[in-house]
Each structure stands twice: as structure tokens, then as C-alpha cells.
Design an enzyme around this catalytic site. Structure first.
Site, PDB file in Angstrom:
ATOM      1  N   HIS A  53       4.166   0.836  -3.002  1.00 54.66           N
ATOM      2  CA  HIS A  53       3.867  -0.576  -2.818  1.00 54.66           C
ATOM      3  C   HIS A  53       2.665  -0.966  -3.675  1.00 54.66           C
ATOM      4  O   HIS A  53       1.944  -0.102  -4.189  1.00 54.66           O
ATOM      5  CB  HIS A  53       3.605  -0.894  -1.342  1.00 54.66           C
TER       6      HIS A  53
HETATM    7  P1  TYD Z   1       2.580   2.576   4.937  1.00 57.11           P
HETATM    8  O1  TYD Z   1       1.874   1.449   4.251  1.00 57.11           O
HETATM    9  O2  TYD Z   1       4.054   2.669   4.766  1.00 57.11           O
HETATM   10  O3  TYD Z   1       1.898   3.959   4.541  1.00 57.11           O
HETATM   11  P2  TYD Z   1       1.726   4.589   3.059  1.00 57.11           P
HETATM   12  O4  TYD Z   1       0.941   3.631   2.255  1.00 57.11           O
HETATM   13  O5  TYD Z   1       0.994   5.850   3.267  1.00 57.11           O
HETATM   14  O6  TYD Z   1       3.077   4.862   2.518  1.00 57.11           O
HETATM   15  O7  TYD Z   1       2.203   2.495   6.484  1.00 57.11           O
HETATM   16  C1  TYD Z   1       2.926   3.184   7.475  1.00 57.11           C
HETATM   17  C2  TYD Z   1       2.966   2.322   8.730  1.00 57.11           C
HETATM   18  O8  TYD Z   1       1.658   2.120   9.264  1.00 57.11           O
HETATM   19  C3  TYD Z   1       3.555   0.960   8.461  1.00 57.11           C
HETATM   20  O9  TYD Z   1       4.387   0.627   9.564  1.00 57.11           O
HETATM   21  C4  TYD Z   1       2.368   0.032   8.470  1.00 57.11           C
HETATM   22  C5  TYD Z   1       1.368   0.743   9.355  1.00 57.11           C
HETATM   23  N1  TYD Z   1      -0.028   0.540   8.948  1.00 57.11           N
HETATM   24  C6  TYD Z   1      -0.892  -0.184   9.763  1.00 57.11           C
HETATM   25  O10 TYD Z   1      -0.526  -0.688  10.838  1.00 57.11           O
HETATM   26  N2  TYD Z   1      -2.200  -0.335   9.373  1.00 57.11           N
HETATM   27  C7  TYD Z   1      -2.665   0.183   8.211  1.00 57.11           C
HETATM   28  O11 TYD Z   1      -3.869   0.034   7.881  1.00 57.11           O
HETATM   29  C8  TYD Z   1      -1.755   0.929   7.373  1.00 57.11           C
HETATM   30  C9  TYD Z   1      -2.210   1.534   6.077  1.00 57.11           C
HETATM   31  C10 TYD Z   1      -0.453   1.080   7.791  1.00 57.11           C
END
Ligand code: TYD
Length: 142
Positions: A53
Site C-alpha cells: 500500500h
Molecule cells: P495492514 O496495514 O494490512 O498491515 P501491513 O502494513 O503490515 O501489511 O494492517 C493490518 C490490519 O491492522 C488492518 O486490518 C488494519 C489494522 N491496523 C490498525 O487498525 N491500525 C494500525 O495502525 C495499522 C498499521 C493497522
């Protein structure tokens, strides 16, 4: 501090003595923003690709405080860089509006992430084509 918007490795001073080592990072000093949020990623195996992302607003610093991982950064204009995170006293700075993939996690990897913003799902771009479209729109403004 260098150009604020540049993806780059950061080296933090190690404070060591006979008792062990310590790294201290402070917002606006070692980290080029005020730290509003931290999270850490562990238990991801070597096959997993995380991230995938871009963020319209958030800037990040990623530090493997244990183990190792890699991060691939794409600018949406055809340029990419890969950083190996494998030392607790180095990190990578990621400005907003870059695409990032984190991968190659070692089994002992603990990837600490410092963020400039509180969590807001709406500032995440999770579709690469949409990211490219938004980057090109910004470039065209010049
Ligand atoms: P995600 O952004 O997919 O993780 P990564 O960047 O490591 O691939 O986040 C995983 C899940 O956690 C998603 O459902 C969103 C949630 N999340 C939060 O609630 N707060 C946060 O600060 C972060 C980074 C993720």
C-alpha cells in the site's frame, strides 16, 4: 537532516556499555517527524508479503529491532529501491506517497514501525493502479 522527502537509510547512535546496548530515537531529531503512532510486526514467515500500500499522508520509519526483513519501495514512476533491514540501529525513512512491500521476514523478525500520523484507513491506497494514477496527477501539477 537531508531532503525531507527522500527515501533513505537512517543510522542511529548506539549507546553501549558493559550491560548491553541501547538505541534511542527521538521525534524531530533522529526521526524526521513527530512520532504519533508505533506498531510492530512479528510472526510473519518468509513467504508473506506485507504492506502493499501507499499512504497519502503518513510518513514512516521502519526498524528491524530483531531479525531481518526487506522493504521494496516504488515511487509510481518506474523507480524502485530495496532496503535490507537487519540491524537494530538502522532504519529506513519512507515519505508519504510511496508504495511499499515488506517481505523476506526471518522467523525472529520484529519490525518496528514509527508513524507520523494516527491510523486512518482512508489515507491508505491499497490498489497499485490507483496509486500510479494519483502520483501522475501530482507530477502533472508541476
Ligand atoms: P495492514 O496495514 O494490512 O498491515 P501491513 O502494513 O503490515 O501489511 O494492517 C493490518 C490490519 O491492522 C488492518 O486490518 C488494519 C489494522 N491496523 C490498525 O487498525 N491500525 C494500525 O495502525 C495499522 C498499521 C493497522
Amino acid at each position: 537532516m537531508n531532503n525531507h522527502n527522500e527515501v533513505r537509510m537512517l543510522e542511529f547512535p548506539e549507546k553501549g556499555d558493559k550491560r548491553g546496548r541501547m538505541v534511542v530515537v527521538e521525534g524531530m531529531q533522529d526521526i524526521p517527524f513527530e512520532i504519533k503512532r508505533i506498531f510492530y510486526i512479528y510472526g510473519s514467515d518468509s513467504e508473506v508479503v506485507r504492506g502493499q500500500h501507499a499512504n497519502r499522508k503518513s510518513e514512516f520509519v521502519l526498524i528491524n529491532v530483531a531479525g531481518k526483513s526487506k522493504v521494496k519501495v516504488l515511487d509510481g514512476l518506474g523507480n524502485e529501491s530495496i532496503f535490507c533491514l537487519n540491524r537494530p540501529h538502522t532504519g529506513v525513512y519512507l515519505p508519504n506517497m510511496v508504495w511499499k512491500d515488506m517481505y523476506d521476514f526471518s522467523s525472529d523478525s520484529v519490525l518496528l514501525v514509527l508513524a507520523s500520523e494516527h491510523y486512518d484507513a482512508d489515507e491508505y491506497i491499497r490498489d497499485y493502479a490507483e496509486f500510479e494514477k494519483e502520483v501522475i496527477k501530482t507530477v502533472k501539477k508541476w
